[in-house]
Design an enzyme around this catalytic site. Structure first.
Site, short mmCIF file in Angstrom:
data_model
loop_
_atom_site.label_atom_id
_atom_site.label_comp_id
_atom_site.label_asym_id
_atom_site.label_seq_id
_atom_site.Cartn_x
_atom_site.Cartn_y
_atom_site.Cartn_z
CD GLN A 181 10.15 11.81 12.19
OE1 GLN A 181 9.15 11.05 12.17
NE2 GLN A 181 11.10 11.85 11.40
CG HIS B 191 1.00 -39.77 19.40
ND1 HIS B 191 -0.18 -39.79 18.92
CD2 HIS B 191 1.59 -38.39 19.08
CE1 HIS B 191 -0.51 -38.67 18.61
NE2 HIS B 191 0.42 -37.84 18.34
CD GLU C 171 7.62 5.74 12.86
OE1 GLU C 171 7.13 5.28 11.64
OE2 GLU C 171 7.08 6.70 13.32
CD GLU D 42 2.19 -35.20 25.75
OE1 GLU D 42 1.68 -35.18 24.51
OE2 GLU D 42 2.86 -34.34 26.17
CG ASP E 246 11.97 9.08 7.05
OD1 ASP E 246 11.61 8.14 7.69
OD2 ASP E 246 11.58 10.34 7.42
CG ASN F 6 -6.51 6.84 5.82
OD1 ASN F 6 -6.35 5.36 6.21
ND2 ASN F 6 -6.99 7.52 4.77
CE1 TYR G 62 -3.92 2.00 0.44
CE2 TYR G 62 -2.55 3.33 1.72
CZ TYR G 62 -3.81 3.11 0.86
OH TYR G 62 -4.61 4.34 0.88
CB SER H 100 5.57 9.84 12.23
OG SER H 100 6.78 9.91 12.09
CG HIS I 253 5.49 12.63 9.52
ND1 HIS I 253 5.34 12.13 7.98
CD2 HIS I 253 6.83 12.40 9.71
CE1 HIS I 253 6.47 11.61 7.69
NE2 HIS I 253 7.44 11.84 8.87
#
Length: 443
Positions: free
Chosen positions: A264, A430, A335, A425, A371, A219, A134, A242, A267
């Site tokens: 920053q 098994h 971040e 078990e 970036d 968004n 995206y 951010s 943003h």
């Protein structure tokens, strides 16, 4: 401290912050607006039941554009790349080379081991078949996000890379995003944005193929759609606004720190920006940073956004001891983390920082370089998710296949122990399967 027009949510010793203020700068998690959650769920359901028809309606109603087709022909990407400003093209090509170089170096490799004679266990990375990238649009275009997703996918060996990006007034994603798609050699591009794009990639429609994983920022609707569809498709990591934490001591330059905080904060009004100052003389450094912020805001093109961000979630806090500053920084899990400390403590501090999306070492290692150009990935966990998630890498474009082989002699040696486990078990089948090899194999 001098009188200034800049407003911060917190400024001063961390130990003196009241509970409400401390919570405001530490807790960046946000309960999704109920309207966003409900509208996203409705969009997903429309895509699930109506496919392309719903996507075309969303383009008309939400993006204000009438589409005759969702897919953008490859000729349009090639044309966008051919007509791109030559200097900008050179910059994108340089970024692409660096991203490919770094992510090639970080490719996962197969590992084989033998815990006992006759037992071999291997773990092999297998590239995903199809992924969705995206690339945000709307108020701004982000070709960098497309490169950060598509190039590592190609490096990892993904067979098919699908891109979705919102349409502009001409019905196509921005020309620079299309140019980046051509440069990254993706397979298909769709004029799709928001929750509808995520739903189409996760569920598949008549035109959009279903993918194995979805990567890329977006968004609030994009983030919410990813979370609502995580049971149908893998995603990169939970994402939010951010954020930046600067960990600095008295050797740091106030103007440089202010520039990074401004970068920053521009943003988003919800961006979280904090400087954690430690060591002697940090009161003076605090004053210098505030003054630098005030001076830089006077000419900042996005000053209103920066002011809103700093007032809501901006902070400069002081912590006397470096170890306490490191502890706070790890808990905050930024971040982006910018480390600006003296050379004598830099390496041990870097080694002790364990929960940031990515760490920039030294004042000249501006976050802006990461970036766009260093080759490291800028798709990173936010809101404290760095305590359990990592930044996007080639690891996100593979799944692991484990294989194992046991020779007949090793099977005989394992039989009694495995049988006892199975008996304990309550799984007699098994136990019988294991003990057969201890008694001579398949007889």
């Amino acid at each position: 401290m001098s009188t200034t027009s800049v407003q911060l949510r917190a400024c001063g010793p961390l130990s003196r912050l009241d509970t409400e203020t401390r919570r405001a700068i530490v807790d960046r998690s946000s309960t999704t607006d109920t309207t966003v959650r409900a509208r996203t769920a409705a969009i997903i359901e429309q895509v699930r039941t109506r496919g392309d028809a719903a996507l075309l309606e969303f383009a008309r109603d939400l993006d204000r554009v009438t589409l005759t087709a969702l897919e953008v022909p490859r000729a349009d990407w090639d044309a966008a790349l051919a007509s791109l400003n030559p200097d900008l093209r050179q910059s994108l090509e340089r970024a692409a080379r660096n991203i490919a170089s770094v992510h090639t170096a970080f490719l996962p490799v197969e590992t084989v081991c033998s815990p006992e004679p006759g037992i071999t266990v291997g773990r092999r990375p297998d590239a995903l078949q199809r992924v969705g990238i995206y690339a945000p649009g709307g108020r701004a275009a982000y070709p960098s996000s497309l490169l950060m997703g598509a190039i590592p996918a190609r490096v990892a060996g993904v067979q098919e890379v699908i891109v979705c990006s919102p349409p502009g007034a001409d019905g196509k994603p921005s020309a620079v995003v299309l140019a980046a798609a051509a440069l990254a050699n993706v397979d298909r591009v769709f004029s799709l944005g928001g929750a509808g794009a995520i739903a189409a990639l996760a569920l598949g429609t008549q035109s959009v193929p279903q993918v194995d994983r979805i990567m890329g920022p977006g968004n609030a609707y994009v983030a919410e759609a990813k979370l609502q569809l995580v049971n149908r498709v893998a995603i990169d990591s939970p994402a939010g606004p951010s954020e930046l934490l600067v960990l600095a001591d008295q050797t740091a330059n106030a103007n440089a720190i202010a520039r990074e905080m401004m970068a920053q904060a521009e943003h988003d009004p919800d961006a979280a920006v904090i400087a954690v100052l430690t060591g002697p003389k940090v009161d003076r450094l605090t004053t210098e940073i505030v003054d630098a912020l005030d001076a830089q805001l006077a000419t900042a093109p996005r000053a209103e956004v920066v002011r809103a961000s700093l007032a809501a979630r901006g902070a400069i806090v002081t912590v006397p001891e470096l170890n306490d500053a490191i502890e706070f920084t790890n808990a905050w899990a930024a971040e982006h983390l910018l480390l600006v400390v003296s050379d004598d403590v830099r390496d041990r501090t870097l080694a002790a920082l364990r929960s940031a999306g990515t760490i920039f070492v030294g004042a000249s290692s501006s976050v802006a370089y990461g970036d766009y150009m260093t080759g490291a990935n800028h798709v990173l966990p936010t809101a404290g998710a760095g305590r359990s998630y990592s930044g996007l890498s080639t690891l996100d474009f593979v799944r692991w296949t484990t294989w194992q082989e046991v020779t007949p002699s090793a099977a005989a040696a394992l039989a009694d122990d495995v049988g006892r486990f199975a008996d304990a078990e309550g799984l007699p089948g098994h136990a019988a399967a294991a003990r057969a090899w201890g008694q001579g194999g398949t007889t």
